[in-house]
Design an enzyme around this catalytic site. Structure first.
Site, PDB file in Angstrom:
ATOM      1  N   ASP A  64       0.813  -1.216   0.000  1.00 49.19           N
ATOM      2  CA  ASP A  64       0.000   0.000   0.000  1.00 49.19           C
ATOM      3  C   ASP A  64       0.845   1.264   0.000  1.00 49.19           C
ATOM      4  O   ASP A  64       0.564   2.212  -0.735  1.00 49.19           O
ATOM      5  CB  ASP A  64      -1.007   0.006   1.149  1.00 49.19           C
ATOM      6  N   SER A 148      -5.386  -4.722  12.627  1.00 47.50           N
ATOM      7  CA  SER A 148      -5.553  -3.280  12.485  1.00 47.50           C
ATOM      8  C   SER A 148      -6.572  -2.709  13.460  1.00 47.50           C
ATOM      9  O   SER A 148      -7.488  -1.990  13.088  1.00 47.50           O
ATOM     10  CB  SER A 148      -5.940  -2.904  11.048  1.00 47.50           C
ATOM     11  N   SER A 149      -6.363  -3.008  14.740  1.00 51.14           N
ATOM     12  CA  SER A 149      -7.195  -2.382  15.765  1.00 51.14           C
ATOM     13  C   SER A 149      -7.013  -0.868  15.769  1.00 51.14           C
ATOM     14  O   SER A 149      -7.947  -0.130  16.112  1.00 51.14           O
ATOM     15  CB  SER A 149      -6.860  -2.954  17.140  1.00 51.14           C
ATOM     16  N   ASP A 194      -5.248  -0.064   5.737  1.00 49.06           N
ATOM     17  CA  ASP A 194      -6.029  -0.338   6.938  1.00 49.06           C
ATOM     18  C   ASP A 194      -7.226   0.603   7.061  1.00 49.06           C
ATOM     19  O   ASP A 194      -8.342   0.173   7.372  1.00 49.06           O
ATOM     20  CB  ASP A 194      -5.147  -0.226   8.178  1.00 49.06           C
TER      21      ASP A 194
END
Length: 410
Positions: A64, A148-149, A194
């Site tokens: 990304d 990806s909290s 994310d």
């Protein structure tokens, strides 16, 4: 596996993030100084409650921030944020899961979980009149597990702050604001994967994401597909891991390729196999491997997307396994526990493929499974994981979820 989606209009069941966020917000009202809190708001005013999901990434690791391609899906683990407006400009935030409260002025720069809240508010306030608010946060997204909290926290906080201010933004715009918050306010030099996953994924689908054009395509997973997460129990913290080192290695390799190829290369997205092979001698071995991963990973994302559209889950699984090999050998972001989790999943009947998910250096692996074999595969992996992966390993099934929304929204 987590129970039903706790964003339904019906009252949430016990211990869901939504219920715990409601309770934590109520405790803030009781414990707080009413002179500057929500006492000025009508007593009947219901809090705004936003939820945002964690995510797994089927293929497309570390592409990304190189303007590449990704194929994530959101999962039915959520961060919930309940919010009420305040009469001042401060944020008073209760983290129910940590039993901690922070009070933040607009210019404060805190550490830890509060840094994400402060950074999101700071970026949103550049364009919207975001006032003070009492916020309560609860989550069932494991922290440090590569799901990806942090992005789920950012998106749910952002959506809740906008709601109590009577404002709104398109999901993609909110995702970009939260991406800026993580980069500028927290210091992780991440790409948009994310935040876009937490904002734009749709239920029962993966998201084909072009990180250069920011175009997305929802790709249905099909009814006969299951997903397992194998949390190794090895926690990672991207600000303290080699994540930012990988970003800088890619930038250095790109500079060298620009110089040698005498071409205008905006990012590693502009590098294909032919260009890499033609100028391999310009790169040291480490930088060559980093570029080779990015180039081949973009190819794998395209293959996996096409295979998913065609319903060829074996080919999707092959792309996942090849992606893990590349992340382990060329990008060097795996660890022994992740490798063991992928090996265990790959040899389990009914599993199409598996790979590490997230930034690496710990966290989780994701496995794509024949839906009819999901329960049996989960039991087999769960039974073997303590010995093969580690004593703290956890295995759970998840469903593809929708992106950030207010409770009650469809």
């Amino acid at each position: 596996m987590t129970g039903g989606d706790d964003t339904d209009d019906a009252a949430p069941t016990a211990s869901t993030p939504v219920e715990r966020a409601h309770a934590a917000l109520a405790s803030l009202r009781v414990e707080g100084d009413s002179s500057a809190s929500t006492a000025d708001a009508p007593a009947s005013t219901a809090p705004a409650v936003a939820v945002a999901p964690g995510r797994v990434n089927l293929v497309g690791g570390h592409t990304d921030y190189n303007d590449g391609l990704c194929l994530p899906m959101a999962v039915d683990r959520h961060v919930a944020v309940a919010a009420r407006p305040r009469s001042d400009d401060r944020l008073r935030v209760r983290a129910a899961d940590f039993d901690e409260t922070a009070e933040l002025a607009p210019d404060d720069d805190p550490d830890g979980w509060a840094a994400y809240v402060a950074a999101v508010a700071r970026v949103l306030r550049e364009d919207d009149p975001i006032g003070g608010a009492d916020l309560a946060i609860a989550s069932d997204v494991p922290t440090g597990a590569g799901l990806s909290s942090s992005a789920a926290l950012e998106l749910s906080v952002g959506r809740a702050l906008l709601a109590v201010a009577g404002r709104d933004r398109p999901a993609a715009d909110l995702a970009l604001a939260c991406w800026r918050a993580e980069r500028e306010g927290v210091g992780v030099e991440c790409g948009i994967l994310d935040q876009f996953s937490a904002a734009l994924c749709e239920a029962d689908s993966a998201l084909f994401l072009d990180c250069r054009s920011r175009e997305t395509e929802s790709v249905p997973l099909g009814d006969g597909v299951g997903v397992l997460v194998i949390d190794t129990g090895v926690s990672h913290e991207l600000t303290e891991s080699g994540y930012n080192d990988r970003v800088r290695e890619c930038e250095a390799a790109l500079d060298r390729l620009r110089e040698r190829a005498d071409r205008d290369l905006d990012s590693l997205r502009d590098v294909d196999r032919a260009l890499l092979d033609a100028h391999a001698d310009a790169l040291d071995p480490v930088h060559y491997r980093r570029v080779r991963h990015v180039v081949t990973e973009n190819e794998r994302v395209r293959r996996a997307r096409d295979a998913l559209v065609a319903g060829d889950l074996d080919r999707v699984g092959d792309a996942m396994l090849a992606a893990h090999d590349s992340l382990r050998d060329d990008y060097e972001v795996s660890c022994p526990e992740l490798d063991a989790a992928v090996e265990l999943a790959a040899e389990t009947p009914g599993v199409y493929g598996a790979r590490m998910t997230g930034g690496g250096f710990g966290g989780s692996a994701v496995a794509l499974v024949d839906g009819d074999a999901l329960d049996q595969a989960a039991r087999a992996i769960r039974a073997a994981a303590p010995e093969r992966v580690g004593p703290d390993a956890d295995v759970f099934a998840c469903r593809p979820s929708a992106g950030v929304r207010l409770v009650g929204e469809r």
